[in-house]
Scaffold this active site. Structure first.
Site, PDB file in Angstrom:
ATOM      1  CG  ASP A 122       0.804  13.999   6.155  1.00 15.44           C
ATOM      2  OD1 ASP A 122       1.594  13.162   6.601  1.00 15.44           O
ATOM      3  OD2 ASP A 122       0.461  14.054   4.963  1.00 15.44           O
TER       4      ASP A 122
ATOM      5  N   GLY B  99      -5.179   9.465   0.755  1.00 18.19           N
ATOM      6  CA  GLY B  99      -4.477   8.395   1.479  1.00 18.19           C
ATOM      7  C   GLY B  99      -5.282   7.989   2.700  1.00 18.19           C
TER       8      GLY B  99
ATOM      9  N   GLY C 152       5.580  12.324   5.826  1.00 14.22           N
ATOM     10  CA  GLY C 152       5.354  13.775   5.845  1.00 14.22           C
ATOM     11  C   GLY C 152       6.238  14.430   4.803  1.00 14.22           C
TER      12      GLY C 152
ATOM     13  NE  ARG D 126      23.376  -1.716   9.538  1.00 13.87           N
ATOM     14  CZ  ARG D 126      24.629  -1.816   9.131  1.00 13.87           C
ATOM     15  NH1 ARG D 126      25.183  -0.823   8.464  1.00 13.87           N
ATOM     16  NH2 ARG D 126      25.334  -2.898   9.374  1.00 13.87           N
TER      17      ARG D 126
ATOM     18  NE  ARG E 168      -2.000   9.529  -2.062  1.00 17.99           N
ATOM     19  CZ  ARG E 168      -2.067  10.232  -0.931  1.00 17.99           C
ATOM     20  NH1 ARG E 168      -2.767  11.346  -0.892  1.00 17.99           N
ATOM     21  NH2 ARG E 168      -1.431   9.818   0.146  1.00 17.99           N
TER      22      ARG E 168
ATOM     23  N   GLY F  75      -8.205  14.618   3.377  1.00 16.30           N
ATOM     24  CA  GLY F  75      -7.133  15.532   3.755  1.00 16.30           C
ATOM     25  C   GLY F  75      -7.140  16.789   2.906  1.00 16.30           C
ATOM     26  CG  ASN F  76      -4.042  19.799   3.192  1.00 15.37           C
ATOM     27  OD1 ASN F  76      -4.689  20.797   3.493  1.00 15.37           O
ATOM     28  ND2 ASN F  76      -3.075  19.319   3.930  1.00 15.37           N
TER      29      ASN F  76
HETATM   30  O1  F6P Z   1      -0.722  12.308   3.295  1.00 12.00           O
HETATM   31  C1  F6P Z   1      -0.509  11.137   3.981  1.00 12.00           C
HETATM   32  C2  F6P Z   1       0.740  10.459   3.520  1.00 12.00           C
HETATM   33  O2  F6P Z   1       0.888   9.247   4.229  1.00 12.00           O
HETATM   34  C3  F6P Z   1       2.021  11.263   3.628  1.00 12.00           C
HETATM   35  O3  F6P Z   1       2.559  11.331   4.913  1.00 12.00           O
HETATM   36  C4  F6P Z   1       2.910  10.552   2.648  1.00 12.00           C
HETATM   37  O4  F6P Z   1       3.949  11.383   2.217  1.00 12.00           O
HETATM   38  C5  F6P Z   1       1.952  10.192   1.552  1.00 12.00           C
HETATM   39  O5  F6P Z   1       0.658  10.148   2.151  1.00 12.00           O
HETATM   40  C6  F6P Z   1       2.211   8.876   0.881  1.00 12.00           C
HETATM   41  O6  F6P Z   1       1.303   8.741  -0.159  1.00 12.00           O
HETATM   42  P1  F6P Z   1       0.899   7.380  -0.902  1.00 12.00           P
HETATM   43  O7  F6P Z   1       0.005   6.610   0.012  1.00 12.00           O
HETATM   44  O8  F6P Z   1       0.203   7.815  -2.108  1.00 12.00           O
HETATM   45  O9  F6P Z   1       2.170   6.633  -1.135  1.00 12.00           O
END
Ligand code: F6P
Length: 356
Positions: free
Chosen positions: A135, A10, A178, A274, A73, A110-111
Protein backbone atom coordinates in the site's frame (compact mmCIF):
# COMPACT_ATOMS: atom_id res chain seq x y z
CA UNK A 1 24.13 -10.97 20.38
CA UNK A 2 20.65 -12.47 20.35
CA UNK A 3 18.22 -10.94 17.87
CA UNK A 4 14.56 -11.83 17.41
CA UNK A 5 12.96 -11.50 13.99
CA UNK A 6 9.33 -11.46 12.95
CA UNK A 7 7.15 -10.56 9.98
CA UNK A 8 3.68 -9.30 10.79
CA UNK A 9 0.48 -8.29 8.98
CA UNK A 10 -0.33 -8.93 5.33
CA UNK A 11 2.63 -10.34 3.46
CA UNK A 12 4.27 -8.74 0.43
CA UNK A 13 7.21 -9.25 -1.86
CA UNK A 14 10.76 -8.74 -0.52
CA UNK A 15 10.07 -9.69 3.12
CA UNK A 16 12.60 -12.50 2.72
CA UNK A 17 15.03 -10.22 0.89
CA UNK A 18 14.82 -7.71 3.76
CA UNK A 19 15.38 -10.38 6.45
CA UNK A 20 18.31 -11.72 4.42
CA UNK A 21 19.74 -8.18 4.39
CA UNK A 22 19.42 -7.80 8.18
CA UNK A 23 20.93 -11.21 8.94
CA UNK A 24 23.77 -11.07 6.40
CA UNK A 25 24.79 -7.60 7.61
CA UNK A 26 24.68 -8.74 11.25
CA UNK A 27 26.84 -11.79 10.51
CA UNK A 28 29.27 -9.69 8.48
CA UNK A 29 29.69 -6.99 11.10
CA UNK A 30 29.36 -8.62 14.52
CA UNK A 31 30.49 -11.72 16.31
CA UNK A 32 28.37 -14.46 17.86
CA UNK A 33 24.99 -13.59 16.41
CA UNK A 34 22.03 -15.76 17.22
CA UNK A 35 18.79 -15.22 15.31
CA UNK A 36 15.48 -16.31 16.79
CA UNK A 37 12.72 -16.43 14.20
CA UNK A 38 9.18 -16.02 15.55
CA UNK A 39 6.52 -17.84 13.60
CA UNK A 40 3.46 -16.06 12.18
CA UNK A 41 4.28 -12.59 13.44
CA UNK A 42 3.30 -11.38 16.91
CA UNK A 43 1.47 -14.67 17.42
CA UNK A 44 4.86 -16.42 17.70
CA UNK A 45 6.02 -13.86 20.25
CA UNK A 46 2.82 -14.16 22.28
CA UNK A 47 2.64 -17.95 22.25
CA UNK A 48 6.34 -18.79 22.31
CA UNK A 49 6.49 -20.25 18.83
CA UNK A 50 10.01 -19.69 17.55
CA UNK A 51 13.11 -21.45 16.38
CA UNK A 52 16.79 -20.71 16.20
CA UNK A 53 17.37 -19.71 12.60
CA UNK A 54 20.50 -20.85 10.89
CA UNK A 55 22.33 -18.43 8.57
CA UNK A 56 21.85 -20.92 5.73
CA UNK A 57 18.07 -20.40 5.93
CA UNK A 58 18.62 -16.84 4.73
CA UNK A 59 20.55 -17.91 1.65
CA UNK A 60 18.75 -18.24 -1.65
CA UNK A 61 15.70 -16.28 -0.51
CA UNK A 62 16.42 -12.94 -2.18
CA UNK A 63 13.94 -13.66 -4.95
CA UNK A 64 11.47 -15.71 -2.94
CA UNK A 65 8.06 -14.13 -2.31
CA UNK A 66 6.14 -14.47 0.96
CA UNK A 67 7.96 -14.89 4.27
CA UNK A 68 9.88 -17.91 5.46
CA UNK A 69 8.76 -17.12 9.03
CA UNK A 70 5.05 -16.94 8.24
CA UNK A 71 2.85 -14.02 9.18
CA UNK A 72 -0.57 -13.22 10.65
CA UNK A 73 -2.74 -10.25 11.38
CA UNK A 74 -2.90 -9.45 15.11
CA UNK A 75 -4.95 -6.24 15.31
CA UNK A 76 -3.41 -3.54 17.50
CA UNK A 77 -6.80 -2.63 18.98
CA UNK A 78 -7.05 -6.16 20.42
CA UNK A 79 -3.52 -6.24 21.83
CA UNK A 80 -4.66 -5.01 25.22
CA UNK A 81 -7.59 -7.44 25.33
CA UNK A 82 -6.78 -10.82 26.91
CA UNK A 83 -7.06 -13.83 24.55
CA UNK A 84 -9.79 -16.50 24.90
CA UNK A 85 -7.82 -18.11 27.76
CA UNK A 86 -7.35 -14.85 29.62
CA UNK A 87 -3.72 -14.41 28.54
CA UNK A 88 -2.37 -10.85 28.66
CA UNK A 89 -0.79 -10.60 25.20
CA UNK A 90 1.50 -7.67 25.88
CA UNK A 91 2.83 -9.28 29.07
CA UNK A 92 3.26 -12.55 27.18
CA UNK A 93 5.33 -10.84 24.48
CA UNK A 94 7.51 -9.15 27.10
CA UNK A 95 7.99 -12.46 28.90
CA UNK A 96 9.03 -14.26 25.72
CA UNK A 97 11.50 -11.50 24.87
CA UNK A 98 12.99 -11.52 28.37
CA UNK A 99 13.05 -15.26 28.90
CA UNK A 100 14.94 -15.70 25.64
CA UNK A 101 17.40 -12.99 26.69
CA UNK A 102 16.95 -11.05 23.45
CA UNK A 103 19.06 -7.97 22.86
CA UNK A 104 16.70 -6.69 20.22
CA UNK A 105 13.60 -7.54 18.24
CA UNK A 106 13.46 -6.76 14.51
CA UNK A 107 9.93 -6.33 13.19
CA UNK A 108 8.93 -6.15 9.53
CA UNK A 109 5.47 -4.79 9.04
CA UNK A 110 2.96 -2.19 7.97
CA UNK A 111 0.78 0.32 9.79
CA UNK A 112 -0.89 -1.88 12.39
CA UNK A 113 2.39 -3.66 13.06
CA UNK A 114 4.08 -0.34 13.77
CA UNK A 115 1.52 0.58 16.42
CA UNK A 116 2.30 -2.62 18.31
CA UNK A 117 6.03 -2.17 17.71
CA UNK A 118 5.80 1.28 19.29
CA UNK A 119 3.83 -0.15 22.21
CA UNK A 120 6.54 -2.78 22.80
CA UNK A 121 9.23 -0.11 22.53
CA UNK A 122 7.39 1.97 25.15
CA UNK A 123 7.25 -1.15 27.33
CA UNK A 124 11.05 -1.18 27.33
CA UNK A 125 11.88 -3.70 24.58
CA UNK A 126 14.65 -2.87 22.10
CA UNK A 127 12.89 -2.62 18.76
CA UNK A 128 14.02 -1.90 15.20
CA UNK A 129 11.50 -2.04 12.36
CA UNK A 130 11.44 -2.19 8.57
CA UNK A 131 8.56 -0.78 6.48
CA UNK A 132 6.75 -3.30 4.30
CA UNK A 133 3.48 -3.02 2.45
CA UNK A 134 2.15 -2.97 -1.08
CA UNK A 135 0.00 0.00 0.00
CA UNK A 136 3.03 2.31 0.52
CA UNK A 137 1.09 4.08 3.25
CA UNK A 138 3.60 3.97 6.10
CA UNK A 139 4.25 7.42 7.41
CA UNK A 140 7.87 8.57 7.58
CA UNK A 141 9.25 6.75 4.54
CA UNK A 142 8.95 7.61 0.87
CA UNK A 143 8.74 3.96 -0.03
CA UNK A 144 7.95 0.61 1.58
CA UNK A 145 9.21 -2.58 0.02
CA UNK A 146 6.49 -4.56 -1.74
CA UNK A 147 4.98 -1.47 -3.32
CA UNK A 148 6.91 -1.45 -6.60
CA UNK A 149 6.43 -5.20 -7.07
CA UNK A 150 2.68 -4.77 -6.61
CA UNK A 151 2.70 -1.82 -9.03
CA UNK A 152 4.36 -4.12 -11.58
CA UNK A 153 1.71 -6.82 -11.15
CA UNK A 154 -1.28 -4.47 -11.16
CA UNK A 155 0.15 -2.68 -14.21
CA UNK A 156 0.55 -6.03 -15.95
CA UNK A 157 -3.11 -6.77 -15.29
CA UNK A 158 -4.19 -3.43 -16.79
CA UNK A 159 -1.91 -4.11 -19.78
CA UNK A 160 -3.63 -7.45 -20.37
CA UNK A 161 -7.07 -5.92 -19.96
CA UNK A 162 -6.13 -3.25 -22.52
CA UNK A 163 -5.83 -5.69 -25.39
CA UNK A 164 -9.07 -7.52 -24.68
CA UNK A 165 -10.94 -4.27 -23.92
CA UNK A 166 -9.72 -2.84 -27.23
CA UNK A 167 -10.73 -5.95 -29.20
CA UNK A 168 -14.24 -5.98 -27.81
CA UNK A 169 -14.74 -2.26 -27.35
CA UNK A 170 -15.63 -2.69 -23.70
CA UNK A 171 -15.57 -0.75 -20.47
CA UNK A 172 -13.45 -2.55 -17.88
CA UNK A 173 -12.91 -1.95 -14.19
CA UNK A 174 -9.68 -3.26 -12.69
CA UNK A 175 -9.97 -3.29 -8.90
CA UNK A 176 -6.62 -2.65 -7.28
CA UNK A 177 -5.71 -3.29 -3.64
CA UNK A 178 -5.78 -0.41 -1.18
CA UNK A 179 -8.72 -0.03 1.19
CA UNK A 180 -7.50 3.11 2.88
CA UNK A 181 -5.05 4.66 0.42
CA UNK A 182 -4.73 4.85 -3.35
CA UNK A 183 -0.97 4.90 -4.02
CA UNK A 184 -1.08 1.51 -5.74
CA UNK A 185 -4.14 2.26 -7.89
CA UNK A 186 -2.70 5.66 -8.78
CA UNK A 187 0.69 4.35 -9.88
CA UNK A 188 -0.56 1.21 -11.62
CA UNK A 189 -3.34 3.26 -13.19
CA UNK A 190 -0.90 5.75 -14.69
CA UNK A 191 1.61 3.05 -15.66
CA UNK A 192 -1.11 0.95 -17.28
CA UNK A 193 -2.67 3.87 -19.14
CA UNK A 194 -6.01 3.73 -17.31
CA UNK A 195 -8.48 6.38 -18.45
CA UNK A 196 -10.17 6.82 -15.09
CA UNK A 197 -8.54 6.33 -11.67
CA UNK A 198 -10.65 6.25 -8.52
CA UNK A 199 -8.92 6.38 -5.15
CA UNK A 200 -10.16 6.83 -1.56
CA UNK A 201 -8.47 10.22 -1.21
CA UNK A 202 -10.47 11.74 -4.09
CA UNK A 203 -14.18 10.90 -3.70
CA UNK A 204 -15.83 10.48 -7.08
CA UNK A 205 -19.04 11.71 -8.61
CA UNK A 206 -20.64 8.93 -10.65
CA UNK A 207 -21.93 11.39 -13.26
CA UNK A 208 -18.38 12.67 -13.78
CA UNK A 209 -17.14 9.09 -14.20
CA UNK A 210 -19.86 8.44 -16.77
CA UNK A 211 -19.02 11.78 -18.41
CA UNK A 212 -15.41 10.63 -18.82
CA UNK A 213 -16.54 7.36 -20.43
CA UNK A 214 -18.88 9.22 -22.79
CA UNK A 215 -16.15 11.69 -23.70
CA UNK A 216 -14.03 8.77 -24.86
CA UNK A 217 -16.98 7.31 -26.78
CA UNK A 218 -17.48 10.62 -28.59
CA UNK A 219 -13.77 10.79 -29.40
CA UNK A 220 -14.16 7.45 -31.16
CA UNK A 221 -12.29 5.40 -28.54
CA UNK A 222 -13.61 1.86 -28.49
CA UNK A 223 -12.93 1.13 -24.84
CA UNK A 224 -12.40 2.65 -21.41
CA UNK A 225 -10.39 1.29 -18.50
CA UNK A 226 -11.02 2.29 -14.90
CA UNK A 227 -8.39 1.56 -12.25
CA UNK A 228 -10.35 1.53 -9.02
CA UNK A 229 -8.84 1.20 -5.55
CA UNK A 230 -10.64 -1.18 -3.15
CA UNK A 231 -11.44 1.81 -0.98
CA UNK A 232 -12.69 4.14 -3.73
CA UNK A 233 -15.59 6.13 -2.36
CA UNK A 234 -18.32 8.26 -3.91
CA UNK A 235 -18.81 11.88 -2.84
CA UNK A 236 -22.21 10.84 -1.51
CA UNK A 237 -20.73 8.14 0.77
CA UNK A 238 -17.80 10.33 1.78
CA UNK A 239 -20.27 12.87 3.16
CA UNK A 240 -21.80 10.29 5.51
CA UNK A 241 -20.73 9.95 9.14
CA UNK A 242 -18.02 7.24 9.32
CA UNK A 243 -20.24 4.85 11.27
CA UNK A 244 -23.04 5.10 8.74
CA UNK A 245 -20.65 4.55 5.84
CA UNK A 246 -19.16 1.48 7.56
CA UNK A 247 -22.64 0.08 8.06
CA UNK A 248 -23.46 0.67 4.39
CA UNK A 249 -20.37 -1.22 3.23
CA UNK A 250 -21.07 -4.04 5.70
CA UNK A 251 -24.58 -4.56 4.42
CA UNK A 252 -23.78 -3.89 0.76
CA UNK A 253 -25.05 -6.48 -1.72
CA UNK A 254 -21.87 -6.09 -3.75
CA UNK A 255 -18.74 -8.18 -3.13
CA UNK A 256 -16.55 -5.07 -3.57
CA UNK A 257 -16.60 -1.50 -4.88
CA UNK A 258 -15.84 -2.48 -8.48
CA UNK A 259 -19.14 -4.39 -8.65
CA UNK A 260 -21.10 -1.49 -7.16
CA UNK A 261 -19.57 1.03 -9.56
CA UNK A 262 -20.11 -1.30 -12.51
CA UNK A 263 -23.74 -1.86 -11.55
CA UNK A 264 -24.40 1.86 -11.21
CA UNK A 265 -22.74 2.70 -14.53
CA UNK A 266 -24.72 -0.08 -16.23
CA UNK A 267 -27.93 1.19 -14.67
CA UNK A 268 -27.37 4.74 -15.91
CA UNK A 269 -25.86 4.05 -19.34
CA UNK A 270 -26.99 0.59 -20.35
CA UNK A 271 -23.35 -0.26 -21.01
CA UNK A 272 -22.10 -3.72 -20.13
CA UNK A 273 -19.13 -3.44 -17.77
CA UNK A 274 -16.54 -6.16 -17.17
CA UNK A 275 -14.56 -6.45 -13.93
CA UNK A 276 -11.10 -7.83 -13.19
CA UNK A 277 -9.97 -8.26 -9.59
CA UNK A 278 -6.33 -9.36 -9.32
CA UNK A 279 -6.63 -9.43 -5.50
CA UNK A 280 -3.82 -11.13 -3.62
CA UNK A 281 -1.83 -11.84 -6.77
CA UNK A 282 -0.65 -8.25 -6.21
CA UNK A 283 1.16 -9.41 -3.06
CA UNK A 284 2.55 -12.59 -4.55
CA UNK A 285 5.54 -13.85 -6.46
CA UNK A 286 9.11 -12.65 -6.66
CA UNK A 287 10.04 -9.09 -5.71
CA UNK A 288 10.93 -6.76 -8.58
CA UNK A 289 14.57 -5.56 -8.78
CA UNK A 290 13.72 -2.21 -7.13
CA UNK A 291 12.26 -4.00 -4.10
CA UNK A 292 15.23 -6.37 -3.90
CA UNK A 293 17.54 -3.38 -3.74
CA UNK A 294 15.55 -1.25 -1.29
CA UNK A 295 14.81 -4.16 1.04
CA UNK A 296 18.49 -5.15 1.06
CA UNK A 297 19.44 -1.55 1.87
CA UNK A 298 16.80 -1.38 4.62
CA UNK A 299 18.07 -4.69 5.99
CA UNK A 300 21.67 -3.50 6.15
CA UNK A 301 20.55 -0.20 7.71
CA UNK A 302 18.52 -2.07 10.35
CA UNK A 303 21.58 -4.16 11.23
CA UNK A 304 23.57 -0.95 11.68
CA UNK A 305 20.92 0.45 14.04
CA UNK A 306 21.10 -2.77 16.06
CA UNK A 307 24.89 -2.73 16.23
CA UNK A 308 24.85 0.92 17.31
CA UNK A 309 22.01 0.16 19.74
CA UNK A 310 19.81 2.86 18.21
CA UNK A 311 16.58 1.22 19.20
CA UNK A 312 13.02 2.47 18.88
CA UNK A 313 13.44 3.34 15.20
CA UNK A 314 12.16 2.37 11.76
CA UNK A 315 14.52 2.42 8.79
CA UNK A 316 13.20 4.65 6.03
CA UNK A 317 13.91 6.20 2.67
CA UNK A 318 13.68 9.98 2.87
CA UNK A 319 14.44 12.02 -0.26
CA UNK A 320 16.54 9.19 -1.65
CA UNK A 321 18.58 8.64 1.50
CA UNK A 322 18.37 5.83 4.01
CA UNK A 323 17.43 7.28 7.41
CA UNK A 324 15.86 6.19 10.66
CA UNK A 325 12.61 7.56 12.03
CA UNK A 326 11.46 7.20 15.68
CA UNK A 327 8.63 4.69 16.07
CA UNK A 328 6.72 7.24 18.14
CA UNK A 329 6.52 9.43 15.01
CA UNK A 330 5.47 6.60 12.70
CA UNK A 331 2.88 4.79 14.83
CA UNK A 332 -0.76 5.69 14.25
CA UNK A 333 -0.21 7.82 11.15
CA UNK A 334 -1.13 7.02 7.57
CA UNK A 335 0.62 8.32 4.45
CA UNK A 336 -2.26 9.00 2.11
CA UNK A 337 -2.22 10.31 -1.46
CA UNK A 338 -2.23 14.10 -1.45
CA UNK A 339 -5.08 15.09 -3.77
CA UNK A 340 -3.11 18.24 -4.59
CA UNK A 341 0.15 16.40 -5.38
CA UNK A 342 1.82 17.15 -8.69
CA UNK A 343 1.43 13.54 -9.82
CA UNK A 344 -2.36 14.01 -9.69
CA UNK A 345 -2.11 17.28 -11.61
CA UNK A 346 0.11 15.66 -14.25
CA UNK A 347 -2.25 12.72 -14.59
CA UNK A 348 -5.16 15.12 -15.01
CA UNK A 349 -3.12 17.14 -17.51
CA UNK A 350 -2.99 14.14 -19.85
CA UNK A 351 -6.73 13.61 -19.53
CA UNK A 352 -7.00 10.98 -16.81
CA UNK A 353 -10.24 11.46 -14.90
CA UNK A 354 -10.42 11.03 -11.13
CA UNK A 355 -14.18 11.39 -11.23
CA UNK A 356 -14.02 14.60 -9.16
O1 F6P B 1 -2.38 -3.92 3.47
C1 F6P B 1 -2.11 -4.72 2.39
C2 F6P B 1 -3.37 -5.23 1.76
O2 F6P B 1 -3.03 -6.07 0.68
C3 F6P B 1 -4.35 -4.18 1.29
O3 F6P B 1 -4.02 -3.57 0.08
C4 F6P B 1 -5.63 -4.96 1.24
O4 F6P B 1 -6.74 -4.12 1.30
C5 F6P B 1 -5.50 -5.87 2.43
O5 F6P B 1 -4.11 -5.99 2.69
C6 F6P B 1 -6.07 -7.24 2.25
O6 F6P B 1 -5.96 -7.91 3.46
P1 F6P B 1 -6.04 -9.49 3.69
O7 F6P B 1 -4.76 -10.09 3.21
O8 F6P B 1 -6.21 -9.65 5.13
O9 F6P B 1 -7.18 -9.98 2.86
Amino acid sequence: MKVGLLTSGGDCQALNAAMRGVVKALYENTKDVEIIGFEDGYKGLIYNNYHLVDLSEFSGILTQGGTILGTSRQPFKKMNTPDENGLDKVEAMKNTYRSLGLDCLVILGGNGTHKTANLLSNEGLNIVTLPKTIDNDIWGTDISFGFQSAVDIATGVIDCIHTTAASHGRVFIVEIMGHKVGHLALHAGIAGGADIILIPEIPYDLDKVIGAIEKRDKAGKRFTILAVAEGAISKEYAALPKKEYKQKTKTSKYPSVAYEIADKIEEKTGKEIRIAVPGHTQRGGAPCPYDRVISTRFGAAAAELIIKEKYGNMVALVNGEIKSVPLSEVAGKLKTVDAEASVIKEAKAIGISFGD
